[in-house]
Design a protein around this motif. Structure first.
Motif, short mmCIF file in Angstrom:
data_model
loop_
_atom_site.label_atom_id
_atom_site.label_comp_id
_atom_site.label_asym_id
_atom_site.label_seq_id
_atom_site.Cartn_x
_atom_site.Cartn_y
_atom_site.Cartn_z
N THR A 121 0.81 -1.31 0.17
CA THR A 121 -0.18 -0.08 0.05
C THR A 121 0.85 1.17 0.08
O THR A 121 0.80 2.36 -0.65
N VAL A 122 1.87 1.40 0.95
CA VAL A 122 2.68 2.42 0.83
C VAL A 122 3.39 2.71 -0.43
O VAL A 122 3.84 3.83 -0.83
N LEU A 123 3.84 1.50 -1.05
CA LEU A 123 4.64 1.54 -2.34
C LEU A 123 3.65 2.14 -3.66
O LEU A 123 4.26 3.15 -4.18
N VAL A 124 2.48 1.57 -3.38
CA VAL A 124 1.65 2.20 -4.60
C VAL A 124 1.35 3.61 -4.36
O VAL A 124 1.44 4.70 -5.31
N CYS A 125 1.25 4.26 -3.24
CA CYS A 125 0.94 5.37 -2.86
C CYS A 125 2.04 6.21 -3.18
O CYS A 125 1.86 7.35 -3.63
N GLU A 126 3.31 5.80 -2.77
CA GLU A 126 4.31 6.55 -3.24
C GLU A 126 4.67 6.69 -4.57
O GLU A 126 5.30 7.65 -5.00
N LEU A 127 4.13 5.70 -5.45
CA LEU A 127 4.29 5.94 -6.82
C LEU A 127 3.13 6.61 -7.48
O LEU A 127 3.63 7.29 -8.48
N ILE A 128 1.89 6.91 -6.75
CA ILE A 128 1.02 7.50 -7.32
C ILE A 128 0.89 8.98 -6.71
O ILE A 128 0.71 9.94 -7.70
N LEU A 129 1.28 9.40 -5.71
CA LEU A 129 1.38 10.63 -5.13
C LEU A 129 1.95 11.77 -5.84
O LEU A 129 1.64 12.72 -5.93
#
Length: 106
Positions: A93-101
């Motif tokens: 979840t953190v990885l996906v958020c860091e990629l999208i933010l």
């Protein structure tokens, strides 16, 4: 190294030792007070939470991804998932958020 550093380490070692040794030597019989037993039961959980929570919020690039990863971990933990499952999905979840933010207009 300076002598003060060794003195600081010695003081920290003595304090840590006393914190662990004094309850063992002063309390010889079983604790029968229900309130005190209940309090002592939750001390390890509260201590671990107090040490872990600040690290969760500062371990990522943004507080938003940290909060979302923490929320995912809480939801999975309350649903009774295993520790490995919670850790993997929270990290994902953190990885996906860091990629999208970076692409979101915030």
């Amino acid at each position: 190294m300076r002598v003060e550093v060794f003195l600081y380490i010695l003081v920290m070692a003595v304090v840590t030792y006393l914190i662990r040794m004094l309850p063992l030597t002063l309390i010889r019989r079983k604790i029968t007070n229900r309130t005190l037993r209940s309090f002592l039961y939750y001390v390890p959980y509260a201590t671990l939470s107090a040490m872990t929570f600040p690290a969760i919020l500062t371990a990522t690039g943004s507080a938003i991804s940290a909060a979302l990863g923490f929320a995912a971990a809480l939801i999975l933990a309350f649903r009774g998932k295993s520790l490995l499952t919670v850790a993997i999905i929270a990290s994902a979840t953190v990885l996906v958020c860091e990629l999208i933010l970076p692409y979101l207009p915030l």
